[in-house]
Design a protein around this motif. Structure first.
Motif, PDB file in Angstrom:
ATOM      1  N   HIS A  22     -52.640 -22.864   2.958  1.00  0.00           N
ATOM      2  CA  HIS A  22     -51.799 -23.777   3.714  1.00  0.00           C
ATOM      3  C   HIS A  22     -52.609 -25.259   3.615  1.00  0.00           C
ATOM      4  CE1 HIS A  22     -50.429 -25.673   7.633  1.00  0.00           C
ATOM      5  NE2 HIS A  22     -49.218 -25.497   6.966  1.00  0.00           N
ATOM      6  N   GLU A  49     -50.434 -24.482  -1.148  1.00  0.00           N
ATOM      7  CA  GLU A  49     -49.323 -25.022  -0.789  1.00  0.00           C
ATOM      8  C   GLU A  49     -49.543 -26.809  -0.720  1.00  0.00           C
ATOM      9  OE1 GLU A  49     -48.632 -25.896   3.069  1.00  0.00           O
ATOM     10  OE2 GLU A  49     -46.533 -25.721   3.195  1.00  0.00           O
ATOM     11  N   ASP A  51     -47.249 -29.667   0.591  1.00  0.00           N
ATOM     12  CA  ASP A  51     -46.223 -30.389   1.130  1.00  0.00           C
ATOM     13  C   ASP A  51     -45.964 -31.558   0.021  1.00  0.00           C
ATOM     14  OD1 ASP A  51     -46.142 -28.666   3.263  1.00  0.00           O
ATOM     15  OD2 ASP A  51     -47.502 -29.871   4.218  1.00  0.00           O
ATOM     16  N   GLU A 158     -43.519 -27.568  -0.513  1.00  0.00           N
ATOM     17  CA  GLU A 158     -42.527 -27.790   0.469  1.00  0.00           C
ATOM     18  C   GLU A 158     -42.023 -29.077   0.335  1.00  0.00           C
ATOM     19  OE1 GLU A 158     -43.738 -27.257   4.543  1.00  0.00           O
ATOM     20  OE2 GLU A 158     -41.859 -28.251   5.342  1.00  0.00           O
ATOM     21  N   LYS A 160     -40.616 -32.276   1.907  1.00  0.00           N
ATOM     22  CA  LYS A 160     -40.706 -32.794   3.384  1.00  0.00           C
ATOM     23  C   LYS A 160     -39.648 -33.953   3.531  1.00  0.00           C
ATOM     24  CE  LYS A 160     -44.031 -30.735   5.591  1.00  0.00           C
ATOM     25  NZ  LYS A 160     -43.757 -29.737   6.767  1.00  0.00           N
ATOM     26  N   GLN A 195     -40.001 -24.225  -0.594  1.00  0.00           N
ATOM     27  CA  GLN A 195     -39.667 -24.245   1.046  1.00  0.00           C
ATOM     28  C   GLN A 195     -39.074 -25.422   1.335  1.00  0.00           C
ATOM     29  OE1 GLN A 195     -43.378 -23.847   3.235  1.00  0.00           O
ATOM     30  NE2 GLN A 195     -44.267 -24.550   1.541  1.00  0.00           N
TER      31      GLN A 195
HETATM   32 CA    CA Z   1     -45.937 -26.909   4.669  1.00  0.00          CA
END
Ligand code: CA
Ligand code: G3P
Length: 338
Positions: A22, A49, A51, A158, A160, A195
């Motif tokens: 993460h 990961e 973002d 991800e 955002k 995601q």
């Molecule tokens: Ca995230």
């Protein structure tokens, strides 16, 4: 004659529960830096990961939010003093400096700093050392680490604030898909999951790429794009069935899977019944983030029994999990397998 692929295809990720680093190994390095991702890979993470947010010139960079006030040294840079501003993003007012007001070249002059200095004091010794990485650099790191280690290191990006970025002319989906395609990743078994907490951009991505998509689900509230009345509605059996029409899995807040008192909810079984994988977040070692029964002492920065918390989720049947401490995640996952 068939043209050779630009990249060798990585081996599939093993079918055991995956350890998702993460923001990298963000318990031990400032988040979203190459150093954080590198440490996560050394510690055995299956996925790293990033973002993602956009720069003024349309480049995808790794930051948890477009407001970079707390995770870079921008506030101490006189040349950018005039860029401080206030904006409403997803209905919340933010004041500070924002990635969309910087070109990539400008952003690259900044240096990352620790987001949680009170909880992660050791990490502040790295403040000022690392740049803000681009998605392209994160993918290149995963690829070179896969080649070097013989393991497959996946990337779990991800999006955002996708509706906000689209509203200012910086939609992120096409740029993301293009970066992934350039890396040879447009297959259902590519070592990638995309995601989002929003719904409509995942539905759009479903038409743009074959890589699997993950619907993030918060413990309360509703998606910022207004596509669903609430996250609570998404985790009903009916709601999960509609998610399965466009996503391969869900990423719920961890207490939606196993409550703080250890009670297991029906979510994993319901999601599996809908054909969805379950990857909860976020597993952190500090007492501050642990259920009261798993803390050691009363210092919020002290480390409690994270391995036990992860074990509870593995026993509940999760298919992977996000952790700031990948080495503890790998240990817990491997112990569970034995
Ligand atoms: Ca995230
Ligand atoms: O993406 C899973 C988890 O990271 C969601 O929360 O706020 O840490 O991005 P956040």
């Amino acid at each position: 004659m068939v043209a050779a692929p630009a990249f060798a295809q990585e081996a599939a990720i093993p079918s055991r529960p995956i350890v998702i680093a993460h923001r990298g190994a963000s318990g031990e390095r400032p988040e979203h830096t190459l150093a954080s991702y590198e440490l996560a890979i050394e510690q055995g993470a299956d996925f790293i990961e990033p973002d993602l947010v956009m720069t003024k010139d349309g480049q995808l960079v790794a930051r948890h939010e477009n407001d970079i006030t707390d995770t870079t040294d921008v506030a101490s840079r006189p040349e950018f003093r005039a860029r401080r501003t206030s904006k409403v993003i997803d209905s919340t007012k933010h004041s500070g400096w924002f990635t969309e007001d910087f070109t990539l070249a400008e952003l690259r002059t900044l240096r990352a700093k620790e987001r949680l200095p009170l909880l992660r004091r050791a990490n502040t010794s790295y403040d000022g050392q690392f740049a803000v990485p681009t998605l392209r650099e994160v993918i290149a790191l995963a690829k070179s680490a896969s080649a070097k280690t013989g393991r497959t290191i996946g990337v779990y990006p991800e999006t955002k604030h996708p509706t906000y970025f689209a509203s200012i002319g910086l939609a992120m989906e096409a740029a993301l898909v293009a970066e992934l395609k350039a890396a040879g990743w447009d297959r259902a078994d590519a070592p990638v999951f995309i995601q989002s907490f929003e719904v409509n951009n995942l539905k759009a991505l479903k038409q743009m790429t074959r890589v699997p998509l993950i619907q993030l689900i918060d413990a309360d509230g509703a998606p910022a794009d207004g596509a669903q009345p609430s996250y609570a509605a998404m985790i009903t059996p009916e709601g999960l069935k509609s998610v399965a029409a466009y996503a391969a899995g869900i990423g719920p807040a961890k207490a939606m899977v196993v409550k703080g008192d250890g009670t297991v909810t029906p979510l994993v079984d319901d999601a599996h019944a809908a054909g969805l994988k379950v990857h909860p977040w976020t597993f952190r070692a500090e007492n501050f983030f642990l259920p009261s029964g798993l803390r050691n002492g009363i210092n919020p920065a002290g480390h409690g029994r994270l391995g036990e918390e992860i074990s509870r989720h593995l026993a509940a049947g999760v298919d992977g999990f996000f952790t700031d401490f990948p080495y503890q995640g790998v240990e817990a996952r491997d112990r569970h397998a034995r």
